[in-house]
Scaffold this motif. Structure first.
Motif, short mmCIF file in Angstrom:
data_model
loop_
_atom_site.label_atom_id
_atom_site.label_comp_id
_atom_site.label_asym_id
_atom_site.label_seq_id
_atom_site.Cartn_x
_atom_site.Cartn_y
_atom_site.Cartn_z
N MET A 20 0.84 -1.18 0.00
CA MET A 20 0.00 0.00 0.00
C MET A 20 0.88 1.24 0.00
O MET A 20 1.88 1.32 0.70
N THR B 232 1.11 18.19 13.37
CA THR B 232 0.71 17.93 11.99
C THR B 232 1.50 18.85 11.07
O THR B 232 1.96 19.92 11.48
N ARG C 91 1.81 20.35 6.91
CA ARG C 91 1.29 20.39 5.55
C ARG C 91 2.03 21.45 4.77
O ARG C 91 2.67 22.34 5.35
N HIS D 144 -7.77 16.07 0.66
CA HIS D 144 -7.26 15.65 1.95
C HIS D 144 -6.66 14.24 1.80
O HIS D 144 -7.31 13.38 1.19
N SER E 215 -6.33 11.62 3.63
CA SER E 215 -7.07 10.44 4.04
C SER E 215 -8.58 10.57 3.80
O SER E 215 -9.33 9.66 4.09
N PHE E 216 -8.99 11.71 3.24
CA PHE E 216 -10.41 11.84 2.89
C PHE E 216 -10.54 12.29 1.43
O PHE E 216 -11.03 13.37 1.16
N PRO E 217 -10.06 11.47 0.50
CA PRO E 217 -10.17 11.89 -0.90
C PRO E 217 -11.64 11.87 -1.34
O PRO E 217 -12.37 10.95 -1.00
N MET E 218 -12.03 12.91 -2.05
CA MET E 218 -13.42 12.96 -2.51
C MET E 218 -13.56 12.42 -3.91
O MET E 218 -14.62 11.99 -4.32
N GLN E 219 -12.46 12.51 -4.66
CA GLN E 219 -12.49 11.96 -6.01
C GLN E 219 -11.35 10.98 -6.16
O GLN E 219 -10.33 11.09 -5.48
N ALA E 220 -11.54 10.07 -7.09
CA ALA E 220 -10.49 9.08 -7.32
C ALA E 220 -9.25 9.79 -7.86
O ALA E 220 -9.35 10.70 -8.67
N THR E 221 -8.11 9.38 -7.37
CA THR E 221 -6.87 9.98 -7.83
C THR E 221 -6.23 9.07 -8.86
O THR E 221 -6.14 7.86 -8.66
N THR F 281 1.97 22.45 12.68
CA THR F 281 0.98 22.88 13.66
C THR F 281 1.05 21.98 14.88
O THR F 281 1.05 20.76 14.77
N ARG G 46 -21.55 12.69 -2.92
CA ARG G 46 -20.81 13.41 -3.96
C ARG G 46 -21.25 13.01 -5.36
O ARG G 46 -22.10 12.14 -5.55
N ALA H 88 -17.95 9.49 -1.10
CA ALA H 88 -17.15 10.21 -2.08
C ALA H 88 -17.56 9.82 -3.50
O ALA H 88 -18.34 8.88 -3.71
N ALA H 89 -16.99 10.53 -4.44
CA ALA H 89 -17.42 10.41 -5.83
C ALA H 89 -17.30 9.00 -6.39
O ALA H 89 -16.36 8.27 -6.07
N PHE I 17 -16.97 7.34 6.49
CA PHE I 17 -16.41 7.87 5.26
C PHE I 17 -16.24 6.73 4.27
O PHE I 17 -15.65 5.70 4.60
N PRO J 243 -13.65 7.22 -2.68
CA PRO J 243 -14.17 7.25 -4.05
C PRO J 243 -14.12 5.89 -4.75
O PRO J 243 -13.24 5.07 -4.48
N ASN J 244 -15.07 5.70 -5.63
CA ASN J 244 -15.16 4.52 -6.50
C ASN J 244 -15.27 3.21 -5.74
O ASN J 244 -14.77 2.18 -6.20
N HIS K 146 -14.03 3.96 8.42
CA HIS K 146 -13.32 4.66 7.36
C HIS K 146 -13.00 3.67 6.25
O HIS K 146 -12.26 2.72 6.46
N GLU L 221 -10.42 4.19 -0.86
CA GLU L 221 -10.96 4.24 -2.21
C GLU L 221 -10.89 2.87 -2.88
O GLU L 221 -10.11 2.00 -2.47
N HIS L 222 -11.71 2.70 -3.90
CA HIS L 222 -11.72 1.49 -4.72
C HIS L 222 -11.93 0.22 -3.90
O HIS L 222 -11.33 -0.82 -4.20
N GLU M 102 -9.57 10.30 10.84
CA GLU M 102 -10.22 9.07 10.41
C GLU M 102 -10.97 8.45 11.58
O GLU M 102 -10.41 8.29 12.66
#
Ligand SMILES: [Zn+2]
Ligand SMILES: [Zn+2]
Ligand SMILES: [Zn+2]
Ligand SMILES: [Zn+2]
Lengths: 602, 212
Positions: free
Chosen positions: A1, A385, A387, A396, A398-404, A425, B45, B82-83, B110, B113-114, B127, B130-131, B200
């Motif tokens: 992973m 933390t 960034r 984010h 660990s909170f992806p909203m769209q597939a990367t 921070t 989403r 998510a999307a 959470f 995505p996908n 949590h 993805e996939h 998370e």
């Protein structure tokens, strides 16, 4: 992973001491010495092999409020609170675990091929799929007929190895019966050389020369693993009791080395003296026949195995992993694998190894997730933390909203030799404001040297007061920021670097958190070396290449806190904290952390 | 582009915010909406497919108790889908009839995505990366982390406090005692960009608030 960047790992202080035994007498001088060394030269190297055993994400760490230290799995003692089956979620009494082993004795079985949980289905209506859980509740309306176990993931079925059940409950005892019965009827599933007896012996004699058996001794009787185990167990028991009969001093029930009987025995063994020969205990011998649990390897079965591999091919042989999961030896082929009763899991309470204080204790019922005691590091040491300051990551981590798309992770890819600013921070979970001092080696350890500069190494972080206090006095936010800038622009801040205008200044500050800027100039990967040796690599095996993850930029950072807190808040704290005045006491804490920033581009 | 009155903050009209604070992307595919409940402050989403149309037929019941509820999917509070996810209630053949069973997803879940979800239930503070594929009738208990690209086989029960991964999924570890604890970064704080308060398995209210 793939690793998700950025991350922060905390180093448990127990890594510095090879033994975590309490040594009250020596503690004072010892504590001082390594601490100094640390600050002088011994910086923490996240790449050292030992670091592996001390770095944890903060949610896995506990905190001993007596010792005032982080506690990691290495310096905690675990006690089992209860045993339960992860599939049917039934609690198993520890007495049952002791007698029947740590597997579910209900109807939970895992696939011997892929480890998925097996479903029990009826042969009568093959479309019906009942999970073992449903089986109990749906008992009334369940279809009859023989049942079998099947894997929903890899489609393996117990019918493949000729196992089917009459009832859909009590699978464990049925399976045991089937296996026992098999040993007589078909020969155990394990032992292919099963129809032994006269015909078999005749065969041996016929093939003796081929198999190069030294002499035509009768075929050693082979039993299943359970029988062997029982035999061997009884044999060793007999040996031990014999021994204790012969020598009243030895090995009775007293294994303690300090006990008089043990000492006498040791004296007899090692001491010089005429009388020892008489008293010396008879040595323990090993099992010598089947009834004693001895297992003789059978050259004939080897030959058979080879023949079998020839016929079933690679697919027919069990993988090492599959064989290890079977608690039997002598399993080599896929059709010898049996369903595996599900391994039990435990709920554990944890104690501090040094002072034995309970650090976490879950409620004993399987169904609840509540804890009676839980001393989290998260609530006792500041959270760090990091960034990127300029390049906001698109998502984010660990909170992806769209597939990367693979390889599109721009934010965590670092350009070599380009100074980049990161925002560090520190969030304070304590109810007292803390004074934080950060330190880091100016170049990161490892073969890729990156330059790291903390622009403001000393600052304050506000107390974790009530949220509503802040809401009522939200105006103080900005003024406190300015104030802190004045405060921290002292000699310490300025001395480190004069490059940046922001040096020595806090970037931003909130109720119980403070952000500062860290400048990182990632080192360049030894690219040229790689190219030069490329020719050699073609012949050799690429020894000059970077080690795995050598391109990951990890910054070791030393965090020291000072704060004043109410004395007597916890009982054992007085020993570690110097009493100041009027019930206030001063505390100091320090630990190493590692910030994983990203990968350096090649 | 017409905007419903309930939508308070949707500058580009990308999503609709309901009265209870659910944010549903216009580009999400929602079938059988009457059979779906969202608990409030839950985010759906774009390109998510909620198959509320797949539900148990109320007429086929015979054992007296008429299950009139055509309820299909319920998602709790402050959960995020998510999307590209597909949320499809699980089904199996029961007495010769293909029957869909309702799916329940808890609070502060959470779903990356996908992912394809066909679980019977997912409890709170879970949590999912993805996939992932959660096959029919899998059950995810509280405080679970499912690593990205995991396939949870049908009927698997994932006990509380575990980390699972792999194909098929195995329990590969435990989430720490501190799972979901924000550590001083209080959820209601929201004072600035520095103290990002969601983790998370933790309270996702602030994450939901930040999504726009
Ligand atoms: Zn430790
Ligand atoms: Zn079980
Ligand atoms: Zn399988
Ligand atoms: Zn302690």
């Amino acid at each position: 992973m793939a690793q998700v960047f950025p991350y922060t790992y905390y180093s448990c202080p127990c890594v510095e001491s090879s033994s975590t035994k309490p040594n009250a007498v020596q503690s004072a001088p010892q504590e001082a010495a390594p601490f100094l060394e640390d600050e002088e030269e011994n910086t923490f190297d996240p790449r050292s092999p030992r670091a592996n055993f001390s770095l944890y994400p903060i949610e896995h760490l506990l905190y001993c409020t007596d010792c005032h230290q982080i506690r990691c799995p290495r310096c905690m003692v675990e006690e089992v609170v209860c045993w339960y089956c992860p599939n049917c979620l039934f609690e198993v009494p520890s007495s049952t675990v002791r007698s029947d082993g740590n597997r579910c004795t209900r109807n939970c079985y895992n696939c011997p091929i892929c480890t998925s949980i097996l479903s029990i289905s009826s042969l009568e209506k093959p479309t019906e799929g009942l999970t073992p859980n449903d089986a109990a509740s749906d008992a009334a309306k369940a279809p009859g007929g023989p049942y079998f176990l099947s894997c929903p993931f890899c489609q393996w079925s117990s019918l493949e190895i000729g196992i089917q059940f009459e009832k859909h409950f009590n699978l464990t005892s049925q399976l045991q019966k089937i296996i026992r019965g098999d040993t007589h009827r078909l020969g155990s599933v394990t032992d292919l050389a099963s129809p032994r007896g006269e015909e078999m012996e005749g065969e041996i004699q016929g093939r003796a020369s081929v198999a190069s058996v030294e002499d035509t001794a009768p075929l050693p009787i082979q039993g299943d693993t359970e029988t062997l185990f029982t035999n061997l167990y009884n044999f060793y028991r007999a040996q031990l009791s014999e021994l204790s009969d012969a020598n009243p001093y030895s090995l009775s029930s007293d294994y303690s080395f300090a006990s008089p009987s043990s000492i006498t025995r040791l004296m007899n063994l090692y001491g010089s003296g005429g009388r020892t020969k008489k008293d010396r205990p008879k040595p323990i011998r090993e099992a010598a026949e089947f009834s004693e649990g001895q297992k003789v390897s059978n050259p004939l079965s080897e030959k058979e195995n080879i023949d079998r591999i020839r016929s079933v091919g690679w697919e027919g042989t069990a993988s090492v992993e599959q064989r290890l999961q079977q608690c039997r030896e002598d399993v080599g082929f896929v059709d010898e694998l049996r369903p595996l009763a599900t391994l039990l899991r435990t709920k554990k309470s944890k104690r501090c190894k040094i002072c034995r204080q309970i650090l976490s204790r879950p409620e004993s019922k399987v169904s609840t997730n509540r804890y009676k005691i839980k001393l989290l590091a998260l609530n006792n040491i500041p959270k760090i933390t990091m960034r990127s300051l300029n390049a906001q990551p698109a998502q984010h981590p660990s909170f992806p909203m769209q597939a990367t798309a693979p390889g599109s992770d721009e934010a965590s890819t670092l350009k070599p030799l380009v100074p980049t600013h990161f925002l560090l921070t520190i969030t304070n979970p304590l109810f007292d404001s803390i004074k934080v001092t950060l330190a880091t080696p100016s170049t990161t350890p490892g073969c890729v040297k990156s330059k790291v500069t903390i622009l403001c190494p000393q600052f304050d972080v506000g107390a974790n007061t009530d949220v509503w206090d802040e809401a009522l006095s939200s105006a103080t936010d900005r003024s406190s920021k300015r104030q802190s800038q004045m405060l921290s622009a002292g000699p310490d801040g300025g001395s480190l670097t004069g490059i940046q205008a922001e040096a020595g200044k806090v970037w931003e500050r909130g109720r119980n958190w403070t952000s500062i800027v860290v400048e990182v100039a990632p080192g360049s990967l030894p690219d040229s070396i790689g190219h030069v040796t490329l020719g050699d690599d073609a012949q050799g095996d690429g020894g000059a290449a970077l080690d795995e993850d050598e391109d990951v930029l990890e910054i070791p950072i030393f965090v020291r806190l000072e704060y004043e807190t109410e004395a007597g808040g916890d009982d054992g704290g007085a020993a570690h904290a110097r009493k100041e005045d009027a019930g206030k006491e001063k505390r100091e804490e320090a630990f190493w952390a590692v910030l994983g920033v990203g990968r350096i581009a090649g | 582009m017409s905007r419903p009155s309930a939508a308070r903050k949707a500058p580009k009209g990308e999503y609709i915010e309901t009265d209870s604070g659910n944010k549903v992307w216009r580009k999400a595919n929602i079938s059988g909406a009457p059979n779906i409940t969202l608990g409030g402050r839950t985010v759906i989403r774009e390109d998510v497919h909620l198959r509320g149309d797949l539900h148990r037929l109320s007429t086929t019941k015979e054992d007296g108790s008429k299950s009139s509820s055509s309820h299909s999917i319920s998602i709790g509070r402050c959960s995020v889908v998510a999307a590209g996810c597909v949320i499809k209630p699980p089904c199996r053949v029961s007495r010769g009839v293909l029957t869909y069973y309702p799916m329940k997803i808890g609070d502060n879940v959470f779903i990356g995505p996908n992912s394809t979800i066909q679980s019977a239930s997912i409890s709170s503070h879970v949590h999912i990366g993805e996939h992932c594929v959660l096959q029919p009738f899998s059950m995810v208990r509280e405080n679970v982390k499912i690593l990205p690209h995991t396939i949870v086989p049908a009927n698997m029960v994932i006990p509380s406090n575990s980390v699972v991964g792999g194909r098929p999924a195995r329990i590969i570890g435990e989430v720490g005692e501190g799972w979901g604890a924000a550590g001083g970064a209080s959820a209601a704080g929201g004072a600035g960009t520095g103290g990002e308060s969601w983790v998370e398995g933790g309270d996702l209210r602030e994450l939901v608030r930040s999504i726009r």
